[in-house]
Design a protein around this motif. Sequence first.
Motif, PDB file in Angstrom:
ATOM      1  N   MET A   1       0.843  -1.181   0.045  1.00 52.25           N
ATOM      2  CA  MET A   1       0.029   0.013   0.112  1.00 52.25           C
ATOM      3  C   MET A   1       1.047   1.230   0.016  1.00 52.25           C
ATOM      4  SD  MET A   1      -2.816   1.109   2.632  1.00 52.25           S
ATOM      5  CE  MET A   1      -2.107   1.577   3.989  1.00 52.25           C
ATOM      6  N   GLY A   2       0.514   2.097  -1.088  1.00 49.49           N
ATOM      7  CA  GLY A   2       1.307   3.367  -1.078  1.00 49.49           C
ATOM      8  C   GLY A   2       0.694   4.425  -0.060  1.00 49.49           C
ATOM      9  N   PRO A   3       1.434   5.452   0.020  1.00 46.98           N
ATOM     10  CA  PRO A   3       0.731   6.616   0.745  1.00 46.98           C
ATOM     11  C   PRO A   3      -0.517   6.978   0.176  1.00 46.98           C
ATOM     12  CG  PRO A   3       2.532   7.431  -0.576  1.00 46.98           C
ATOM     13  CD  PRO A   3       2.539   5.978  -0.593  1.00 46.98           C
ATOM     14  N   ILE A   4      -1.276   7.697   0.953  1.00 45.50           N
ATOM     15  CA  ILE A   4      -2.604   8.068   0.742  1.00 45.50           C
ATOM     16  C   ILE A   4      -2.409   9.605   0.168  1.00 45.50           C
ATOM     17  CG2 ILE A   4      -5.193   8.719   1.265  1.00 45.50           C
ATOM     18  CD1 ILE A   4      -4.932   6.236   2.832  1.00 45.50           C
ATOM     19  N   PRO A   5      -2.821  10.178  -0.704  1.00 47.15           N
ATOM     20  CA  PRO A   5      -2.562  11.453  -1.165  1.00 47.15           C
ATOM     21  C   PRO A   5      -3.117  12.636  -0.253  1.00 47.15           C
ATOM     22  CG  PRO A   5      -3.511  10.180  -3.229  1.00 47.15           C
ATOM     23  CD  PRO A   5      -3.571   9.398  -1.943  1.00 47.15           C
ATOM     24  N   TRP A   6      -2.296  13.562  -0.376  1.00 39.21           N
ATOM     25  CA  TRP A   6      -2.744  14.519   0.708  1.00 39.21           C
ATOM     26  C   TRP A   6      -4.152  15.163   0.486  1.00 39.21           C
ATOM     27  CZ3 TRP A   6       0.021  15.453   4.818  1.00 39.21           C
ATOM     28  CH2 TRP A   6       1.240  15.115   4.755  1.00 39.21           C
ATOM     29  N   GLN A   7      -4.493  15.097  -0.911  1.00 39.24           N
ATOM     30  CA  GLN A   7      -5.873  15.636  -1.258  1.00 39.24           C
ATOM     31  C   GLN A   7      -7.069  14.807  -0.711  1.00 39.24           C
ATOM     32  OE1 GLN A   7      -3.710  15.053  -3.325  1.00 39.24           O
ATOM     33  NE2 GLN A   7      -4.278  13.889  -5.146  1.00 39.24           N
ATOM     34  N   ASP A   8      -6.821  13.476  -0.414  1.00 37.25           N
ATOM     35  CA  ASP A   8      -7.719  12.484  -0.070  1.00 37.25           C
ATOM     36  C   ASP A   8      -8.170  12.548   1.287  1.00 37.25           C
ATOM     37  OD1 ASP A   8      -7.518  11.534  -2.523  1.00 37.25           O
ATOM     38  OD2 ASP A   8      -6.881   9.529  -2.148  1.00 37.25           O
ATOM     39  N   PHE A   9      -7.622  13.579   2.226  1.00 40.38           N
ATOM     40  CA  PHE A   9      -7.969  13.487   3.555  1.00 40.38           C
ATOM     41  C   PHE A   9      -7.958  14.882   4.035  1.00 40.38           C
ATOM     42  CE2 PHE A   9      -3.441  12.289   3.740  1.00 40.38           C
ATOM     43  CZ  PHE A   9      -2.879  13.137   4.638  1.00 40.38           C
ATOM     44  N   GLY A  10      -8.826  15.169   5.059  1.00 36.76           N
ATOM     45  CA  GLY A  10      -8.918  16.656   5.824  1.00 36.76           C
ATOM     46  C   GLY A  10      -7.707  16.649   6.822  1.00 36.76           C
ATOM     47  N   LEU A  11      -7.767  17.586   7.815  1.00 34.28           N
ATOM     48  CA  LEU A  11      -6.654  17.811   8.784  1.00 34.28           C
ATOM     49  C   LEU A  11      -7.196  16.864  10.030  1.00 34.28           C
ATOM     50  CD1 LEU A  11      -7.022  21.734   9.158  1.00 34.28           C
ATOM     51  CD2 LEU A  11      -5.458  20.460   8.346  1.00 34.28           C
ATOM     52  N   ALA A  12      -6.015  16.427  10.723  1.00 33.13           N
ATOM     53  CA  ALA A  12      -6.043  15.454  11.896  1.00 33.13           C
ATOM     54  C   ALA A  12      -6.739  16.271  12.749  1.00 33.13           C
ATOM     55  CB  ALA A  12      -4.595  15.275  12.120  1.00 33.13           C
ATOM     56  N   GLU A  13      -7.772  15.515  13.236  1.00 32.81           N
ATOM     57  CA  GLU A  13      -8.540  16.204  14.482  1.00 32.81           C
ATOM     58  C   GLU A  13      -9.085  15.032  15.283  1.00 32.81           C
ATOM     59  OE1 GLU A  13     -11.716  18.117  12.167  1.00 32.81           O
ATOM     60  OE2 GLU A  13     -12.780  15.997  12.104  1.00 32.81           O
ATOM     61  N   HIS A  14      -9.563  15.398  16.658  1.00 34.14           N
ATOM     62  CA  HIS A  14     -10.151  14.366  17.718  1.00 34.14           C
ATOM     63  C   HIS A  14     -11.600  14.369  16.982  1.00 34.14           C
ATOM     64  CE1 HIS A  14      -6.464  14.721  19.983  1.00 34.14           C
ATOM     65  NE2 HIS A  14      -6.681  13.495  20.264  1.00 34.14           N
ATOM     66  N   GLN A  15     -12.103  12.744  17.012  1.00 30.59           N
ATOM     67  CA  GLN A  15     -13.583  12.769  16.870  1.00 30.59           C
ATOM     68  C   GLN A  15     -14.037  11.477  17.728  1.00 30.59           C
ATOM     69  OE1 GLN A  15     -14.631  11.924  12.700  1.00 30.59           O
ATOM     70  NE2 GLN A  15     -14.252  13.795  12.003  1.00 30.59           N
ATOM     71  N   LEU A  91       1.565  22.882   3.972  1.00 30.11           N
ATOM     72  CA  LEU A  91       2.619  23.049   2.926  1.00 30.11           C
ATOM     73  C   LEU A  91       2.176  22.653   1.434  1.00 30.11           C
ATOM     74  CD1 LEU A  91       5.976  22.226   5.134  1.00 30.11           C
ATOM     75  CD2 LEU A  91       5.042  24.537   4.444  1.00 30.11           C
ATOM     76  N   PHE A  92       1.614  21.440   1.500  1.00 28.85           N
ATOM     77  CA  PHE A  92       1.127  20.649   0.474  1.00 28.85           C
ATOM     78  C   PHE A  92       0.048  21.538  -0.070  1.00 28.85           C
ATOM     79  CE2 PHE A  92      -2.246  18.584  -1.779  1.00 28.85           C
ATOM     80  CZ  PHE A  92      -1.368  17.944  -2.967  1.00 28.85           C
ATOM     81  N   THR A  93      -0.994  22.075   0.650  1.00 26.13           N
ATOM     82  CA  THR A  93      -2.005  22.952   0.073  1.00 26.13           C
ATOM     83  C   THR A  93      -1.655  24.274  -0.241  1.00 26.13           C
ATOM     84  OG1 THR A  93      -3.074  23.207   2.246  1.00 26.13           O
ATOM     85  CG2 THR A  93      -3.581  21.450   1.467  1.00 26.13           C
ATOM     86  N   ALA A  94      -0.687  24.665   0.186  1.00 27.17           N
ATOM     87  CA  ALA A  94      -0.247  26.183  -0.078  1.00 27.17           C
ATOM     88  C   ALA A  94       0.417  26.268  -1.282  1.00 27.17           C
ATOM     89  CB  ALA A  94       0.832  26.705   1.003  1.00 27.17           C
ATOM     90  N   ARG A  95       0.929  24.922  -1.938  1.00 26.90           N
ATOM     91  CA  ARG A  95       1.457  25.174  -3.322  1.00 26.90           C
ATOM     92  C   ARG A  95       0.399  25.430  -4.401  1.00 26.90           C
ATOM     93  NH1 ARG A  95       4.406  19.740  -4.624  1.00 26.90           N
ATOM     94  NH2 ARG A  95       3.201  18.768  -3.322  1.00 26.90           N
TER      95      ARG A  95
END
Length: 95
Positions: A1-15, A91-95
Amino acid sequence: MGPIPWQDFGLAEHQMVCAEHDSSYTRRAVMPLTVTGYRNVNEMLASELRPRVSPATGSIWNRHHPNIYVPGVAGMRTSEVMWLINSARGLFTAR
């Protein structure tokens, strides 16, 4: 399994999420899947790899993975890992 792309998930948070071993809920550090991430994990990712992302939830005929659990990192607290992931994602989303 490769990494999951940044655009596939939101910010880390508690739920509050379904507990893994009973019908109660527990507070976990997660990264919610985006619409494309949900499709990629639940439809495109090999079924035997999905439990590595998070436990499935839902009814027996509609099992799915709505988020990714924040991974544990030796020597780091969960809050530090969440900060690191969210900073890198920023940093990824700022590009």
